[in-house]
Design an enzyme around this catalytic site. Sequence first.
Site, PDB file in Angstrom:
ATOM      1  CE  LYS A   1       7.752   7.700   9.140  1.00  0.00           C
ATOM      2  NZ  LYS A   1       7.541   8.230   7.819  1.00  0.00           N
TER       3      LYS A   1
ATOM      4  CE1 TYR B   1       4.282   8.522   8.352  1.00  0.00           C
ATOM      5  CE2 TYR B   1       4.072   6.246   9.051  1.00  0.00           C
ATOM      6  CZ  TYR B   1       4.379   7.179   8.086  1.00  0.00           C
ATOM      7  OH  TYR B   1       4.788   6.750   6.842  1.00  0.00           O
TER       8      TYR B   1
HETATM    9  O1  MN9 Z   1       8.406   6.748   5.628  1.00  0.00           O
HETATM   10  C1  MN9 Z   1       8.267   7.105   3.358  1.00  0.00           C
HETATM   11  N1  MN9 Z   1       6.910   7.493   3.212  1.00  0.00           N
HETATM   12  C2  MN9 Z   1       6.051   6.856   2.419  1.00  0.00           C
HETATM   13  C3  MN9 Z   1       8.693   7.417   4.726  1.00  0.00           C
HETATM   14  O2  MN9 Z   1       6.345   5.936   1.755  1.00  0.00           O
HETATM   15  C4  MN9 Z   1       4.662   7.349   2.394  1.00  0.00           C
HETATM   16  C5  MN9 Z   1       9.234   7.813   2.407  1.00  0.00           C
HETATM   17  O3  MN9 Z   1      10.503   7.298   2.665  1.00  0.00           O
HETATM   18  C6  MN9 Z   1       8.894   7.629   0.935  1.00  0.00           C
HETATM   19  O4  MN9 Z   1       8.761   6.273   0.628  1.00  0.00           O
HETATM   20  C7  MN9 Z   1       9.957   8.212   0.017  1.00  0.00           C
HETATM   21  C8  MN9 Z   1       9.579   8.089  -1.459  1.00  0.00           C
HETATM   22  O5  MN9 Z   1       8.498   8.930  -1.746  1.00  0.00           O
HETATM   23  O6  MN9 Z   1      10.177   9.524   0.362  1.00  0.00           O
END
Ligand code: MN9
Length: 300
Positions: free
Chosen positions: A171, A143
């Site tokens: 990821k 990740y």
């Molecule tokens: O896992 C998420 N990453 C974080 C993925 O929250 C750091 C994204 O889905 C974000 O929430 C999304 C909004 O910025 O892209």
Amino acid sequence: MITMQDPKSNRLMRLHAALMTPCDAEENISHACLRRLVAHVKGQGIDGFYVGGSTGEGLLHSVAERIATFETVAEAAGDSARIGHVGAIATRDAQVLARACATLRYDAVSAIPPIYFPHGKDEIFGYYQDILSAAAGMPLIIYNIPAMSGVSFTLEDLGRLLELPGVVGIKQTAIDMYQMEQLARAFPGKVLLNGYDEMLLAGLSMGANGGIGSTYNVLGAAYLELVRLQGAGQPAAALAVQSKCNAVIDELVRVGVFPGLKYLLHRMGVVATPVCRRPLAILTAATSGRLDQIAAELAA
Ligand code: MN9
């Protein structure tokens, strides 16, 4: 089920919801609401789950709570792909979590780098090797999220990780689309999952073969349509869908993404409370901006 760019259709090369973890009013995990949320996400056509990551508030839960969450999702998710996030500040905790995912027959585990202490790269590689050895045979997805982990992996670092036996992919939650393309080019067989929902179209265009996203909890069907349009060679139509999603993300970013998503799901009647585990905020009608209106539109 959608097939991403790889016609062999690796189970991990798809859209996975970064699943939220619903709470009751006392901040305890609500397993009944968690089951309801899994059904809600599946109802949108999403058939992959990333459990206990940033969105799932995994780092705010005890190891026992994280395992209980893995168990509930294993029961509720049916045939959907399941990735358990096992990242932790202590390697031993990550190992316990990885073993639990192996026992529950998760498709893969995934982990942020160890946080808070400024570890050297060798310590970080050791952490990932220890996770792999704890749950022998479990595929591992690195990740990469520099903005939140504070760890910047170079292309060379990521290559070194991808060469570890058992590391099947990344990821990639980074705004660097150049690095996305470099990864896709250098490691064509690997699972490369786009991490910023607001750039899913860009990520897919630069070689990602799937995605993991928090906003898939509420906009799953739209993202599946985006993937279909992009795969069908209709970039302008795909961009129109991306823009629709991004108008919602703009509002979530304004109020705080995770509290905002919990609030939306609460207002949509999927989860019982908008409660996040502190220190995350709990939104109210007064602090939730335009989310009431967006919830009404999404529920319609
Ligand atoms: O896992 C998420 N990453 C974080 C993925 O929250 C750091 C994204 O889905 C974000 O929430 C999304 C909004 O910025 O892209």
